[in-house]
Write an enzyme that holds these catalytic residues in place. Structure first.
Site, mmCIF file in Angstrom:
data_model
loop_
_atom_site.group_PDB
_atom_site.id
_atom_site.type_symbol
_atom_site.label_atom_id
_atom_site.label_comp_id
_atom_site.label_asym_id
_atom_site.label_seq_id
_atom_site.Cartn_x
_atom_site.Cartn_y
_atom_site.Cartn_z
ATOM 1 C CE LYS A 139 67.815 55.786 19.864
ATOM 2 N NZ LYS A 139 69.126 55.466 20.296
ATOM 3 C CG HIS A 271 53.240 26.484 -17.771
ATOM 4 N ND1 HIS A 271 52.492 27.104 -16.762
ATOM 5 C CD2 HIS A 271 52.338 25.713 -18.340
ATOM 6 C CE1 HIS A 271 51.291 26.601 -16.647
ATOM 7 N NE2 HIS A 271 50.987 25.963 -17.711
#
Length: 509
Positions: A139, A271
């Site tokens: 922070k 596929h």
């Protein structure tokens, strides 16, 4: 953006690996080092001066080590704003030391859970002080740099060595981002442990292994993979896997798991669907018969075996242009042959557990479901027609059902003698899927007499069994459940077709 020179550091880590050179470099630069517990002892044993946190807080480590750093003098030293007059005054009034670096490595919560440890041991590996230090330092990146993981030690050491401890705000902000990645992942893991029964309807996903792909499904789309690929595979050869490669590999692995431990089984996928599949006495024969299922679609496909690929099989595979070859192992001779194409990807599939759920984006949210772990077994079958399938036909029916489960809906799968003759995939009607399968099988000269048919869902009308019977198919497996099941049963009885029902639908969208 302002530079700040490191003058003090707080170090409190679980893993000491890679820490020694950092401590020595900080000491070389005249940095005051604060520490606790085992880390403090580690630093002292290096012959380096260290200030115990207890000397700062005037409190010992208490409650069995649960509370060491949770004190205003520690967090004030981290969270104070060095350009804020009020903060500067309070730091002086309360005799709080400035802390410029926080180095923390958290307790190994995930590893402890994975080890099968007791609940009490797991709870004790929930880091409190460490995670609080990380959040505070990250922070306040404007003044403090946070090193939140042993994985970042090397980068931090290089940074302070090259810059002689004089770091920019950009440096500190980059490490803050890493820190919040660590803290958010850590909290997600803890939440998921406590919410294992999913009583709280919340989804927390966190993958810290990310990789940029060449592109997505198409070249104009960006693509990324998040996950630990190396935990599942060892890549022996070839280029990096693409987005589409990864989807095909996922489909191939999930399909071949259905045949784990069985005799040699080989699949060719394109596929995400199997276009060739066979089970034989040798891996060579399994491959050759899988390829025969659709040698056209096999071009550029993904190949996978449930058993070791040997020299004879590799020699045949080498004749085909294929993107990926996967097996639990390759003989040295087979590996040498398959490496003959520089871009061909060779993957060794490790014996690893897979995720119990599937996740996909949907609309403005996410869909999550249990993985389809139901595999149709002989004991699941209900014999609904007068004609009963032979034992060989039953084997083929189960074989076909396994393939069908992993083929896009609507689907029909045709099998004969443990070989995929053809499948109809992703069709909008089941009749279309069946007609596609029959046409494809005939185009590759398969004799469908006495073959079997699997369907991923029920037949609402008897048209499919009629078409199948006319093609020579003599046994059918399907879930059942239509209000008009009897119409299909009646047709089968009238035309000497055996049909079994499983009671389990296998849609795959």
């Amino acid at each position: 953006m302002s530079n700040k020179t490191i003058k003090s550091a707080l170090i409190s880590v679980f893993s000491k690996d890679g820490l020694e050179p950092i401590v020595k470099e900080l000491n070389k630069q005249g940095v005051t080092i604060y520490s606790t517990g085992g880390t403090e002892t580690f630093i002292k044993n290096l012959g380096i001066d260290v200030v115990p946190v207890e000397d700062v807080t005037s409190y010992p480590s208490i409650l069995g080590g649960r509370v060491k750093t949770l004190h205003p003098k520690v967090f004030g030293g981290i969270l104070n704003r060095q350009n804020h007059d009020g903060d500067v005054k309070e730091m002086k009034d309360f005799d709080i030391p400035q802390i410029d670096v926080v180095i923390v490595d958290l307790y190994p919560f995930e590893k402890t859970v994975a080890s099968g440890a007791s609940n009490q041991d797991i709870i004790e590996k929930i880091d409190i002080g460490g995670i609080s230090l990380i959040r505070a330092a990250a922070k306040n990146y404007a003044d403090v740099i946070c090193v939140s993981s042993v994985d970042d030690y090397a980068e931090f050491l290089e940074l302070i060595t090259e810059k002689k401890g004089d770091l920019s705000e950009a440096d500190r902000k980059a490490f803050a981002a890493k820190a919040f990645n660590v803290s958010s992942h850590y909290d997600s893991a803890i939440f998921n442990y406590f919410n294992a029964d999913q009583t709280i309807p919340a989804l927390k996903l966190s993958e810290t292994n990310g990789k940029v792909l060449r592109y997505g499904e198409n070249p104009h789309q960006k693509g990324f993979f998040y996950g630990n690929f190396d935990a599942l595979f060892t890549q022996l050869h070839g280029k990096e896997l693409s987005y589409n490669n990864l989807l095909d590999v996922d489909a191939a692995v999930n399909l071949i798991q259905e045949f784990k431990g069985e005799q040699p089984t080989f699949a060719v996928l394109k596929h995400n669907n199997a276009c060739g599949f066979a089970q034989r006495d040798t891996v060579l024969n399994a491959y050759l018969d899988a390829l025969a299922g659709d040698p056209v679609s096999a071009f550029g496909g993904v190949l996978i075996s449930n058993t070791e690929i040997d020299e004879a099989c590799a020699s045949e595979i080498h004749k085909l242009f294929c993107e990926v070859v996967i097996a639990p192992s390759f003989t040295a001779e087979a590996e040498a042959i398959l490496k003959g194409k520089k871009n061909r990807i060779l993957l060794v599939l490790k014996d690893t557990d897979f995720a119990p759920t599937t996740v996909r984006t949907c609309l403005n949210g996410v869909l999550v479901q249990d993985k389809n772990n139901k595999t149709d077994q002989i004991e699941d079958l209900t014999y609904v027609t007068n004609s009963k399938p032979s034992s060989d036909a039953i084997d083929d029916l189960i074989f076909a059902s396994k393939i069908c489960k992993h083929t896009k809906s609507n689907t029909i799968v045709l099998v004969k003698n443990r070989q995929l003759c053809a499948s109809g995939t992703g069709q909008t009607s089941r009749v279309d899927a069946l007609n596609q399968a029959i046409h494809k099988a005939m185009s590759f000269n398969f004799d469908l007499k006495d073959s079997v048919m699997a369907s991923d869902a029920f037949f609402p009308f008897p048209d499919c069994v009629e078409i199948a019977g006319n093609a020579g198919i003599t046994s059918v497996i399907q879930p059942g459940g239509s209000i008009k099941d009897q119409l299909s049963i009646d047709y089968c009885n009238e035309n000497n077709i055996a049909m079994v029902m499983t009671g389990t639908r296998h849609f795959k969208h």
